[in-house]
Design a protein around this motif. Structure first.
Motif, mmCIF file in Angstrom:
data_model
loop_
_atom_site.group_PDB
_atom_site.id
_atom_site.type_symbol
_atom_site.label_atom_id
_atom_site.label_comp_id
_atom_site.label_asym_id
_atom_site.label_seq_id
_atom_site.Cartn_x
_atom_site.Cartn_y
_atom_site.Cartn_z
ATOM 1 N N LEU A 45 29.431 24.615 26.594
ATOM 2 C CA LEU A 45 30.865 24.827 26.737
ATOM 3 C C LEU A 45 31.262 24.607 28.189
ATOM 4 O O LEU A 45 30.743 25.276 29.097
ATOM 5 N N ASN B 163 34.794 22.282 24.765
ATOM 6 C CA ASN B 163 35.547 23.203 25.617
ATOM 7 C C ASN B 163 36.446 24.070 24.750
ATOM 8 O O ASN B 163 36.620 23.828 23.555
ATOM 9 N N LEU B 164 37.001 25.077 25.365
ATOM 10 C CA LEU B 164 37.926 25.969 24.671
ATOM 11 C C LEU B 164 39.382 25.595 24.918
ATOM 12 O O LEU B 164 40.265 26.066 24.222
ATOM 13 N N LYS C 19 33.918 32.260 23.992
ATOM 14 C CA LYS C 19 32.905 31.518 24.754
ATOM 15 C C LYS C 19 31.526 32.175 24.652
ATOM 16 O O LYS C 19 30.513 31.540 24.964
ATOM 17 N N TYR D 58 33.894 24.924 31.184
ATOM 18 C CA TYR D 58 34.929 25.917 31.471
ATOM 19 C C TYR D 58 35.500 25.646 32.855
ATOM 20 O O TYR D 58 34.749 25.409 33.808
ATOM 21 N N VAL E 55 27.441 28.121 29.174
ATOM 22 C CA VAL E 55 28.816 28.027 29.653
ATOM 23 C C VAL E 55 28.750 27.452 31.061
ATOM 24 O O VAL E 55 28.242 28.091 31.984
#
Length: 315
Positions: free
Chosen positions: A164, A58-59, A188, A166, A194
């Motif tokens: 990823l 993840n970010l 991203k 989000y 995503v």
């Protein structure tokens, strides 16, 4: 939980008007940090391996469902290995937590997330290591045919299929320390998939054994995300510790006495640290509902990888 931790969790996930003053003061550090990460992502040479690597990351800092996502995906493959850092563990170096389902470590050596993975994946191998490349090589040598990297988006030096996770809502889109983002949100674009919570996957939480008044005991990031899943009227007190923290049984006993309860409620990640404590425990169990297109995309990558047969990693 320390007041400074609570302040930053509120700044990141539930900001009020007064939080933004601190965010503004920290903004130069945020821009510097994110810029360094921006450069790093573009200059670091990625290492390729002879087996498919699936990264789940993840970010944002804090819980996003990485571990249950990794569990759900890894269950679909034979000879799967999971590699992670093992945050909070009381050990160093590379540790084989489980070898094809046989657990070879205790929770203090493995860390809570790694032990949860080991318990949830009875046919897989779980390895913790600061050096992920060393751990991938170990997994390959042990016979793994696919490796899942937990918390992997920031591991830019490894060639992998990037998943990823989000959140559906991001009230604060600033990088650390002004906000929760580990990099600029625009990064991203480097992900192969995503997955947005509520669209591509959904958390399904069940409260097991929640039949009497309880004390909530947990050490996870952003613990307020548990609130929608707590049984109404049953939580008489809370003992909250920072993410991955270890528990003091005497402290829990005192908190139970103050709350007037004989049972605690905790998460699966916390339970692996409390299972020998002797407390009567109820459990918040989490599973994910994932859109079938996610599995299809991963399978296409694995099949394409097998066809391409990448060359050996450079030494």
């Amino acid at each position: 939980m320390p007041a400074v931790v609570t302040f930053f969790e509120n700044l990141y996930y539930r900001p009020k008007w007064y939080h933004w003053a601190a965010a503004f003061l920290l903004l130069p550090f945020s821009i510097l940090y994110a810029s360094i990460m921006w450069i790093r992502r573009r200059i670091v040479r990625r290492r390729r391996f002879k087996l498919p690597i699936i990264g789940v990351g993840n970010l944002l800092v804090g819980g996003s469902g990485k571990t249950p996502m990794t569990i759900t995906l890894a269950k679909r493959y034979e000879k799967a290995a999971v590699v992670l850092r093992g945050y909070g563990r009381k050990s160093r170096g590379l540790v084989v937590v489980s070898r094809w389902g046989r657990i070879e470590s205790d929770v203090e050596t493995s860390g809570d997330e790694a032990m949860l993975l080991a318990r949830s994946l009875p046919d897989a191998t779980i390895i913790v290591a600061e050096d992920r490349i060393e751990a991938i090589e170990k997994a390959h040598a042990m016979g793994a045919t696919i490796v899942f990297l937990d918390d992997a988006f920031s591991k830019v030096g490894i060639e992998k299929f990037e998943i990823l996770l989000y959140p559906a809502k991001t009230p604060n889109i600033l990088p650390l320390p002004s906000g929760p983002f580990r990099e600029f949100p625009s990064e991203k674009k480097f992900a192969d998939l995503v997955l947005v919570e509520g669209r591509d996957f959904e958390r399904i939480v069940t409260c097991e054994g929640c039949d009497e008044p309880m004390l909530l005991v947990t050490a996870i990031a952003n613990p307020q995300r548990l609130e929608p899943f707590l049984p109404k009227g049953r939580i008489k007190g809370r003992l909250i510790r920072p993410d991955h923290a270890w528990f003091d049984t005497n402290e829990i006993e005192r908190a139970m006495q103050i709350a007037g309860v004989k049972k605690i409620l905790t998460t699966q990640k916390d339970a692996v640290k409390l299972e020998t404590s002797g407390f009567d425990m109820a459990l918040l169990t989490l599973r994910l509902r994932i859109e079938p297109t996610v599995f299809d995309a991963i399978e296409r990558y694995v099949e394409r990888f097998d066809t391409q047969r990448p060359a050996a990693a450079p030494t």
